[in-house]
Write a protein that holds these residues in place. Structure first.
Motif, short mmCIF file in Angstrom:
data_model
loop_
_atom_site.label_atom_id
_atom_site.label_comp_id
_atom_site.label_asym_id
_atom_site.label_seq_id
_atom_site.Cartn_x
_atom_site.Cartn_y
_atom_site.Cartn_z
N GLU A 103 0.69 -1.21 -0.06
CA GLU A 103 -0.05 -0.16 -0.17
C GLU A 103 0.78 1.37 -0.04
O GLU A 103 0.57 2.28 -0.60
N LEU A 104 1.95 1.36 0.81
CA LEU A 104 2.80 2.52 0.95
C LEU A 104 3.33 2.87 -0.56
O LEU A 104 3.47 4.07 -1.02
N GLN A 105 3.65 1.62 -1.58
CA GLN A 105 4.08 1.95 -2.92
C GLN A 105 3.05 2.43 -3.69
O GLN A 105 3.48 3.38 -4.58
N ARG A 106 1.74 2.14 -3.45
CA ARG A 106 0.72 2.70 -4.05
C ARG A 106 0.53 4.13 -3.72
O ARG A 106 0.29 4.96 -4.67
N MET A 107 0.75 4.45 -2.61
CA MET A 107 0.69 5.84 -2.04
C MET A 107 1.67 6.79 -2.91
O MET A 107 1.36 7.89 -3.31
N THR A 108 2.86 6.30 -2.94
CA THR A 108 4.06 7.01 -3.31
C THR A 108 3.74 7.47 -4.63
O THR A 108 3.97 8.38 -5.51
N GLN A 109 3.24 6.45 -5.50
CA GLN A 109 2.93 6.33 -7.09
C GLN A 109 2.13 7.46 -7.32
O GLN A 109 2.11 8.19 -8.03
N GLU A 110 0.85 7.45 -6.49
CA GLU A 110 -0.08 8.53 -6.78
C GLU A 110 0.31 9.97 -6.22
O GLU A 110 -0.18 10.74 -7.04
N LEU A 111 1.09 9.96 -5.19
CA LEU A 111 1.66 11.30 -4.94
C LEU A 111 2.39 11.70 -5.82
O LEU A 111 2.67 12.98 -5.99
N GLY A 112 3.42 10.98 -6.33
CA GLY A 112 4.41 11.44 -7.40
C GLY A 112 3.95 11.44 -8.82
O GLY A 112 4.59 12.47 -9.53
N GLY A 113 2.44 11.19 -8.98
CA GLY A 113 2.09 11.58 -10.27
C GLY A 113 3.01 10.86 -11.37
O GLY A 113 2.92 11.66 -12.63
N GLY A 114 3.65 10.13 -11.44
CA GLY A 114 4.43 9.49 -12.49
C GLY A 114 5.52 9.84 -12.66
O GLY A 114 6.50 9.19 -13.08
N GLN A 115 6.02 10.58 -11.57
CA GLN A 115 7.37 11.16 -11.41
C GLN A 115 8.00 10.59 -10.01
O GLN A 115 7.60 11.05 -9.04
N GLU A 116 8.87 9.52 -10.10
CA GLU A 116 9.16 8.80 -8.92
C GLU A 116 9.71 9.75 -7.75
O GLU A 116 9.56 9.46 -6.46
#
Length: 678
Positions: free
Chosen positions: A467-480
């Motif tokens: 779940e944390l990886q999914r959150m960071t992907q969403e927060l990053g908006g495609g830019q890691e």
């Protein structure tokens, strides 16, 4: 696979004898009205006058097909082709009928003839691509689909076939784009939506995949394969109850659907319910209707239960009749890793599959079997062959990591997760003390450590939670590297909402638990984020000799996104990234929140290490932590069978058998890990 439909009816008979033309016209009128029986009778009258007319044979065949007599229809189509070998419509329909009747090789030959006699006819290439996909000739299927797209760019079937070919070849991003193009022309096609969801899932875009699976099932609730794949996704997201429900919906459509039965049994095994899985599978196995997939999962359940001899006998019996079936070969070879005396047979069987089936198998299957062969060689002590085989397997995928992107993320972590930010609010759930996060490189001992903690009555293990990886992907908006800046700027309300979302993702299984563990290794990137969400959480970092880590990664096939795992030099670069992240948290995390230990110390002195760790966690001593093999739970990673053993030192120093092969890695890491004297 997507196939192209037939063309509308036309007489195409040219000049007819007097009286016959009205007979054919009347027959075609009946035909168009769906009165196939009357049409056939009149066509046959016309054929009595014109027995060599190919179009009349073709029309008769089409009427017979609509009447539900495919064999008679095929006979008429073949008569049409005897008199007109280049009759495109007859070739198209004959090819499709051969496919329907299970004559795949003949269907392929007929469709190839169609593309030769009508090279500008897109339906020929669309259907040829579909048949080639069924034959698993993916490169040829890709070429045929691309030619179909040249001829008919607006064809959803052509784009869908291209996507399926690319998916099988491991070109997942390109496959996604092909499916999206197909949906531009057929936005309500549930099967194409399912294919798009599959492409998103394999790229680890799990939230997006879930949305598309739901769209597909809303359009066609009877799409049984979609229910299975959706269940697989939910299982991947640790939503076990929903996953089981998806499999049950598939079984409500067809109680014997192999993939649904196998998936449900597999989930039961992974939940530690081996007896339930055996009960699910036994009726099918005993009925004689079992597929190789049923047998493989049944054997796996027997192995988990500890009945290795029964699993071995079962697989040997089925391999005698299906010696080159990939699933059975994989199951037997995987079982052989548990018994040295079975290794020679497993090695020979696996090599035979790669030699005979590998050239026409998908890239994914070739990679999986090759990695398994490397593991067999390693277990047999044939280390040079093990490393060389793994290298070939990784080359199949042709995936490389991007160290510059990792270092950009590390720089963003350094820049935004300052000491000031980490040690002062806003925070998320300030009173939630249950989570324990175990971090480190993959294959560093996170599974063993969680299994040990699971032996404590106060600890509920949750495995690897994504779940944390999914959150960071969403927060990053495609830019890691963008998410750290956004995370540290969140207010307390937003952080609480994210913390609640994380706990919700764990499901009801943690309700009432005193402590819960998440052993996702790559949370070593998310340590600062974790602290902002749960300032009272405890984070444990386990480190291991980077050479042992590298060997273990290289001889494994990971699910999910691990682009660094395919080249020794890329593993070295990822280890540098990992070390840089750990140094950030080591120097900045508040006291009492971040604990470190070494794998080598844990297996050498498990009791002293466990006592110190429990003190850090604020838990009383319990000797159950020293018996991980006694913990009745599933481990959902490749470490499963290792942690079901008692604590041992055998894996420490494994790298020594691969010193020469690891030379590029040790050169890169020489100064980064002084504690291991590289």
């Amino acid at each position: 696979m997507s196939l192209s439909p037939s063309t509308p009816l036309s007489s195409g008979t040219g000049s007819l004898p007097e009286g016959t033309d009205s007979l054919v016209a009347q027959a075609m009128a009946f035909h168009r009205q769906g009165q196939s029986e009357q049409a056939i009778a009149l066509y046959r009258q016309a054929l009595a006058v014109l027995p060599q007319d190919p179009q009349l044979h073709y029309l008769t065949g089409m009427a017979l097909l609509e009447q539900g007599d495919p064999n008679a229809a095929l006979s008429e189509l073949e008569s049409a082709l005897r008199w007109a070998p280049a009759h495109a419509d007859a070739l198209l329909q004959a090819g499709l009928l051969h496919l329907q009747l299970g004559h795949v090789d003949t269907a392929l030959q007929v469709m190839q003839r169609l593309t030769q006699v009508a090279p500008d006819e897109p339906r020929g290439f669309i259907n040829l691509a579909g048949i080639l996909l069924q034959c698993k000739d993916l490169p040829s299927a890709q070429k045929a689909a691309e030619r179909a797209i040249q001829l008919r760019p607006e064809s959803p079937e052509a784009w869908n076939n291209l996507g399926n070919a690319l998916q099988g070849l491991g070109e997942f991003a390109q496959a996604e784009q092909a499916f999206r193009r197909a949906l531009q022309y057929a936005p309500q096609d549930a099967r194409i939506l399912q294919n798009l969801a599959d492409a998103l899932r394999v790229q680890n875009q799990l939230s997006a995949a879930e949305v598309v699976y739901r769209q597909s099932l809303a359009l066609d609730p009877q799409l049984i394969g979609c229910w299975c794949n959706y269940g697989n996704l939910l299982g991947q997201m640790n939503r076990e109850v929903e996953a089981r429900s998806a499999y049950e919906k598939a079984l409500a459509i067809n109680p014997e659907y192999p993939e649904a039965v196998v998936s449900l049994a597999g989930m039961q095994i992974e939940a530690g319910e081996e007896e339930a899985a055996i009960a699910t599978l036994r009726p099918i196995v005993e009925s004689g209707k079992a597929t190789p997939e049923h047998i493989s999962v049944y054997a796996y359940a027997l192995r988990v239960k500890g009945d290795l001899d029964a699993a071995h006998a079962l697989l040997q019996g089925y391999l005698s009749a299906h010696s080159n079936h990939r699933t059975l070969v994989y199951a037997f070879a995987h079982l052989a890793l548990a018994r040295r005396e079975w290794l020679p047979e497993a090695i020979e069987l696996t090599r035979g599959w790669l030699r005979e089936e590998g050239p026409r198998a998908s890239l994914a299957d070739r990679t999986t079997i090759s990695i398994l062969l490397a593991q067999l060689y390693d277990k047999a002590g044939r280390h040079p062959e093990a490393f060389a085989t793994a290298a070939i397997a990784h080359q199949i995928k042709s995936v490389r990591s991007q160290p510059a992107e990792d270092q950009a993320l590390a720089a963003a972590l350094e820049r935004h997760f300052t000491v000031e930010r980490l040690r002062h609010p806003p925070y998320g759930m300030t009173e939630e003390h249950r989570p324990i996060f175990i971090v480190g490189m993959p294959r560093s001992g996170t599974s063993l450590l969680e299994q040990m903690l699971a032996g404590h009555p106060a600890v509920r293990p949750c495995g690897e939670v994504g779940e944390l990886q999914r959150m960071t992907q969403e927060l990053g908006g495609g830019q890691e590297s963008a998410w750290p800046k956004r995370v540290v700027a969140l207010d307390d309300y937003s952080l609480r909402a994210l913390a609640a979302r994380y706990l919700w993702a764990l499901g009801p299984t943690v309700d009432g638990a005193q402590r819960i563990t998440d052993k996702m290794p790559h949370n070593f990137v998310n340590v600062g984020f974790i602290h902002l969400l749960f300032p009272k959480a405890r984070i444990i970092h386990i480190q291991r000799d980077p050479r042992d880590v590298a060997v273990s990664i290289f001889l494994r096939e990971f699910s999910g996104h691990h682009p660094y795992a395919h080249h020794i030099e890329d593993i070295a670069q990822h280890l540098l990234f990992y070390k840089r992240c750990i140094q950030i948290w080591r120097s900045r995390m508040p006291e009492g929140t971040f604990y470190e230990l070494r794998y080598e110390d844990l297996v050498a002195s498990p009791e002293s290490q466990a006592r110190a760790l429990l003190d850090f966690l604020g838990l009383p001593w319990d000797a159950g932590v020293l018996k991980p093999e006694s913990v009745a739970r599933a481990v959902l990673t490749s470490s499963r069978f290792q942690v079901q053993e008692s604590i041992h030192r055998r894996a420490a120093g494994r790298w020594q058998a691969y010193q020469r092969e690891l030379a590029p890695l040790t050169t890169i890491l020489k100064s980064a890990f002084p504690e291991y004297d590289l």
